[in-house]
Design a protein around this motif. Structure first.
Motif, PDB file in Angstrom:
ATOM      1  N   LEU A  48      19.880 -53.246  58.938  1.00 54.68           N
ATOM      2  CA  LEU A  48      21.166 -52.612  58.672  1.00 54.68           C
ATOM      3  C   LEU A  48      21.040 -51.523  57.613  1.00 54.68           C
ATOM      4  CD1 LEU A  48      23.471 -55.776  58.730  1.00 54.68           C
ATOM      5  CD2 LEU A  48      23.468 -53.910  60.393  1.00 54.68           C
ATOM      6  N   ASN A  49      20.273 -51.804  56.562  1.00 58.00           N
ATOM      7  CA  ASN A  49      20.075 -50.789  55.530  1.00 58.00           C
ATOM      8  C   ASN A  49      19.371 -49.560  56.082  1.00 58.00           C
ATOM      9  OD1 ASN A  49      21.032 -51.548  52.749  1.00 58.00           O
ATOM     10  ND2 ASN A  49      19.949 -53.428  53.263  1.00 58.00           N
ATOM     11  N   ALA A  50      18.386 -49.794  56.951  1.00 59.03           N
ATOM     12  CA  ALA A  50      17.655 -48.668  57.545  1.00 59.03           C
ATOM     13  C   ALA A  50      18.577 -47.802  58.395  1.00 59.03           C
ATOM     14  CB  ALA A  50      16.487 -49.179  58.386  1.00 59.03           C
ATOM     15  N   GLU A  51      19.637 -48.412  58.946  1.00 60.70           N
ATOM     16  CA  GLU A  51      20.600 -47.667  59.753  1.00 60.70           C
ATOM     17  C   GLU A  51      21.683 -47.006  58.907  1.00 60.70           C
ATOM     18  OE1 GLU A  51      22.195 -50.358  62.621  1.00 60.70           O
ATOM     19  OE2 GLU A  51      20.418 -50.286  63.925  1.00 60.70           O
ATOM     20  N   GLY A  52      21.656 -47.257  57.595  1.00 60.84           N
ATOM     21  CA  GLY A  52      22.634 -46.627  56.715  1.00 60.84           C
ATOM     22  C   GLY A  52      23.790 -47.513  56.309  1.00 60.84           C
TER      23      GLY A  52
END
Length: 208
Positions: A48-52
């Motif tokens: 989720l963090n990698a997706e922003g």
């Protein structure tokens, strides 16, 4: 919550609706349930963090937890230090740690039943049971909820259940939460009625 307004908290699939209402209603965060297993919740938070999507915490009910600020390491010592800091801050304002839980609904009636699957090929059989369980729930107009594993049913105002296939054992773990003891019994009876004709399931644990 103050450091990550609107952030997403990842937990495993068996967490309560009370937790969702606390995170989203009181703390104005978002709640993402994911598959059981501490690596699963951590990996989902990292994704989720990698997706922003700001996702500061991944937490499993076993106690494993990882924070974005600590590189999502499964680090109990780091979590303990964070809790000590929180306790100190609360004490400095004349409070206890319970101040952080203000607005969290009181405990409900909880049941955890492990339903054994007898015979060989339990994974294939268990998946077939879950498919049939979901279909029967739909036919009875029960309220199915989105879940990343198993079948989750909500009983508005009364409680919820989650039936899933164990990650490692020939079992269908069942988690039930009722607002009252009678609500819990009603949900257990509902599960029994939906599963009673599967001859490879040991349903004796559903007896109240």
């Amino acid at each position: 919550a103050p450091e990550h307004p609107g952030g997403t908290i990842v937990t495993d699939s068996v967490t309560s609706d009370r937790l969702t209402r606390f995170l989203e209603g009181k703390l104005k965060l978002k709640h993402r349930r994911f598959k059981r297993g501490y690596k699963n919740v951590i990996n989902e938070a990292m994704r989720l963090n990698a997706e922003g999507t700001d996702t500061p915490l991944a937490m499993e009910t076993s106690g494993h937890g990882a924070m974005k600020e600590n590189y999502f390491l499964d680090d109990g010592a780091y979590m303990a230090v964070k809790l000590c800091i929180a306790a100190t801050n609360a004490k400095s304002e004349g409070n206890s740690m319970l101040v952080y839980l203000e607005g969290f609904e009181p405990p409900a009636v909880e049941y955890e039943v492990r339903i054994p699957i007898m015979g060989e090929g339990y994974v294939k059989y268990g998946k077939a049971v879950l498919e049939a369980f979901e279909k029967r729930a739909q036919e009875k107009n029960l309220r199915l909820e989105d879940t990343c594993e198993g079948v989750r049913i909500s009983f508005p105002g009364r409680g919820w259940l989650l039936l899933r296939l164990s990650l490692h054992d020939p079992l269908l773990p069942l988690n039930v939460e009722g607002k009252t003891k009678e609500d819990g019994w009603l949900i257990l009876d509902t599960v029994y009625s939906l599963l009673q004709d599967f001859d490879r399931l040991d349903l004796s644990g559903l007896n109240k």
